[in-house]
Design a protein around this motif. Structure first.
Motif, PDB file in Angstrom:
ATOM      1  N   LYS A   1      -1.556  -8.953  -2.724  1.00  0.00           N
ATOM      2  CA  LYS A   1      -0.123  -8.931  -3.642  1.00  0.00           C
ATOM      3  C   LYS A   1       0.425  -7.938  -3.628  1.00  0.00           C
ATOM      4  CE  LYS A   1       1.505 -10.237  -7.832  1.00  0.00           C
ATOM      5  NZ  LYS A   1       1.002 -10.821  -8.849  1.00  0.00           N
ATOM      6  N   LYS A   2       2.102  -8.472  -3.040  1.00  0.00           N
ATOM      7  CA  LYS A   2       3.334  -7.487  -2.673  1.00  0.00           C
ATOM      8  C   LYS A   2       3.345  -7.168  -4.390  1.00  0.00           C
ATOM      9  CE  LYS A   2       5.630  -8.938   1.331  1.00  0.00           C
ATOM     10  NZ  LYS A   2       6.660  -9.141   2.102  1.00  0.00           N
ATOM     11  N   GLN A   3       3.563  -5.863  -4.098  1.00  0.00           N
ATOM     12  CA  GLN A   3       4.130  -5.284  -5.912  1.00  0.00           C
ATOM     13  C   GLN A   3       5.722  -5.237  -5.761  1.00  0.00           C
ATOM     14  OE1 GLN A   3       2.501  -4.114  -7.861  1.00  0.00           O
ATOM     15  NE2 GLN A   3       0.013  -3.358  -6.712  1.00  0.00           N
ATOM     16  N   ASN A   4       6.233  -5.778  -6.705  1.00  0.00           N
ATOM     17  CA  ASN A   4       7.305  -6.681  -6.737  1.00  0.00           C
ATOM     18  C   ASN A   4       8.914  -5.363  -7.413  1.00  0.00           C
ATOM     19  OD1 ASN A   4       7.851  -5.543  -9.406  1.00  0.00           O
ATOM     20  ND2 ASN A   4       6.685  -7.631 -10.461  1.00  0.00           N
TER      21      ASN A   4
ATOM     22  N   ASP B   1      -2.272  -0.742  -9.572  1.00  0.00           N
ATOM     23  CA  ASP B   1      -3.290  -0.673  -8.252  1.00  0.00           C
ATOM     24  C   ASP B   1      -2.856  -0.586  -6.977  1.00  0.00           C
ATOM     25  OD1 ASP B   1      -5.879   0.243  -7.496  1.00  0.00           O
ATOM     26  OD2 ASP B   1      -6.862  -1.812  -8.112  1.00  0.00           O
ATOM     27  N   PHE B   2      -2.077   0.598  -6.320  1.00  0.00           N
ATOM     28  CA  PHE B   2      -1.946   0.234  -5.194  1.00  0.00           C
ATOM     29  C   PHE B   2      -3.003   0.614  -4.402  1.00  0.00           C
ATOM     30  CE2 PHE B   2       2.356   0.453  -7.018  1.00  0.00           C
ATOM     31  CZ  PHE B   2       3.277   0.791  -6.583  1.00  0.00           C
TER      32      PHE B   2
ATOM     33  N   PHE C   1       1.108  -1.207   0.200  1.00  0.00           N
ATOM     34  CA  PHE C   1      -0.272   0.433  -0.287  1.00  0.00           C
ATOM     35  C   PHE C   1       0.711   0.991   0.048  1.00  0.00           C
ATOM     36  CE2 PHE C   1       0.709  -0.980   4.411  1.00  0.00           C
ATOM     37  CZ  PHE C   1       1.162  -0.138   5.261  1.00  0.00           C
ATOM     38  N   ILE C   2       0.804   2.440  -0.249  1.00  0.00           N
ATOM     39  CA  ILE C   2       0.899   4.233  -0.862  1.00  0.00           C
ATOM     40  C   ILE C   2       0.273   4.285   0.854  1.00  0.00           C
ATOM     41  CG2 ILE C   2       1.050   5.778  -1.969  1.00  0.00           C
ATOM     42  CD1 ILE C   2       1.466   3.988  -3.767  1.00  0.00           C
TER      43      ILE C   2
ATOM     44  N   LEU D   1      -2.631   8.280 -10.780  1.00  0.00           N
ATOM     45  CA  LEU D   1      -1.595   6.245 -11.716  1.00  0.00           C
ATOM     46  C   LEU D   1      -2.573   5.843 -11.959  1.00  0.00           C
ATOM     47  CD1 LEU D   1      -1.605   5.299  -7.774  1.00  0.00           C
ATOM     48  CD2 LEU D   1       0.271   5.710  -8.230  1.00  0.00           C
ATOM     49  N   ASN D   2      -3.405   6.267 -11.884  1.00  0.00           N
ATOM     50  CA  ASN D   2      -3.992   6.255 -13.657  1.00  0.00           C
ATOM     51  C   ASN D   2      -4.255   6.270 -14.731  1.00  0.00           C
ATOM     52  OD1 ASN D   2      -5.858   4.063 -11.781  1.00  0.00           O
ATOM     53  ND2 ASN D   2      -7.921   5.906 -11.081  1.00  0.00           N
TER      54      ASN D   2
END
Length: 246
Positions: A116-119, A66-67, A8-9, A59-60
């Motif tokens: 799910k973790k962002q890489n 999609d954080f 998350f942010i 972001l979009n």
């Protein structure tokens, strides 16, 4: 402040306000009481929610992953008393003291543990885009405080006696009052010009602001700092930046 984690942010809206703060969620306002005086402030909750909305759209627009976005309001003054009135609305940001920020991040980690973790590549991509697009805000101090540019004193500041009394001689600056010397005193002068007057200067403008008599000397000093330039030799502008002492 923006904190990017793999899941998350977090957007943090920090406030350093003393006294007793009442977050009125019914009327979307912040009320401060100190020494019997009551003042109203812009609602930090509304501010940080607006920042969340802007970040989602950004972001979009960049077609980034999609954080999940979380928000919180942080009060940095340890002595401030926090009160909340009105019914809590859906997805209302947390209101915390700065000493609790680590625990808030841990709490949000638990909430988003299923995501799910962002890489690393995705996190690096987002970080690099944000850093590349970041620009320092430029505040026109003269307009802000209604100061005439002619009221700004020129000269090079002496750290020894706190006066604008340094002159250039023998490849260095020397104070005519306390005799302190410096090779880099003009850097603070350039900082002052950047902050008070403009983000670029010509040789003549620098010469006048630093009280230099020689255009050659001012040219050598400016050229040695490798600022970006524009224009021809006659009307060259040096696009100055703030000097950060090492």
């Amino acid at each position: 402040m923006l904190i990017i984690t793999p899941r998350f942010i977090l957007i943090i809206e920090s406030k350093n306000i003393s006294g007793t703060l009442t977050f009125d969620q019914k009327h979307n306002q912040l009320i401060r009481e100190v020494n019997g005086k009551v003042d109203g402030f812009q609602d930090p909750i509304s501010q940080v929610k607006h920042q969340e909305y802007q970040l989602k759209n950004w972001l979009n627009s960049k077609k980034l992953p999609d954080f999940a976005i979380e928000t919180c309001v942080v009060i940095t003054n340890a002595n401030t008393i926090i009160k909340v009135t009105g019914e809590e609305k859906r997805n209302t940001p947390s209101i915390i003291k700065s000493s609790n920020i680590v625990f808030e991040i841990e709490r949000l980690n638990e909430i988003h543990n299923h995501r799910k973790k962002q890489n690393k590549r995705q996190l690096s991509q987002l970080s690099n885009i944000i850093l590349n697009l970041h620009t320092q805000p430029v505040l026109n101090i003269l307009n802000e405080f209604n100061i005439n540019v002619n009221d700004i004193l020129s000269g090079v500041f002496c750290e020894g006696c706190n006066t604008l009394s340094m002159i250039r001689a023998g490849g260095k600056w020397k104070c005519t009052i306390c005799a302190k010397t410096s090779k880099t005193a003009h850097l603070q002068t350039i900082n002052d010009y950047y902050l008070f007057i403009c983000t670029y200067m010509t040789n003549k403008q620098f010469r006048n602001f630093a009280n230099l008599s020689s255009s050659t000397t001012s040219y050598k000093l400016l050229s040695s700092l490798t600022f970006e330039t524009s224009g021809t030799t006659c009307d060259r502008k040096y696009h100055i930046t703030l000097y950060q002492p090492k």
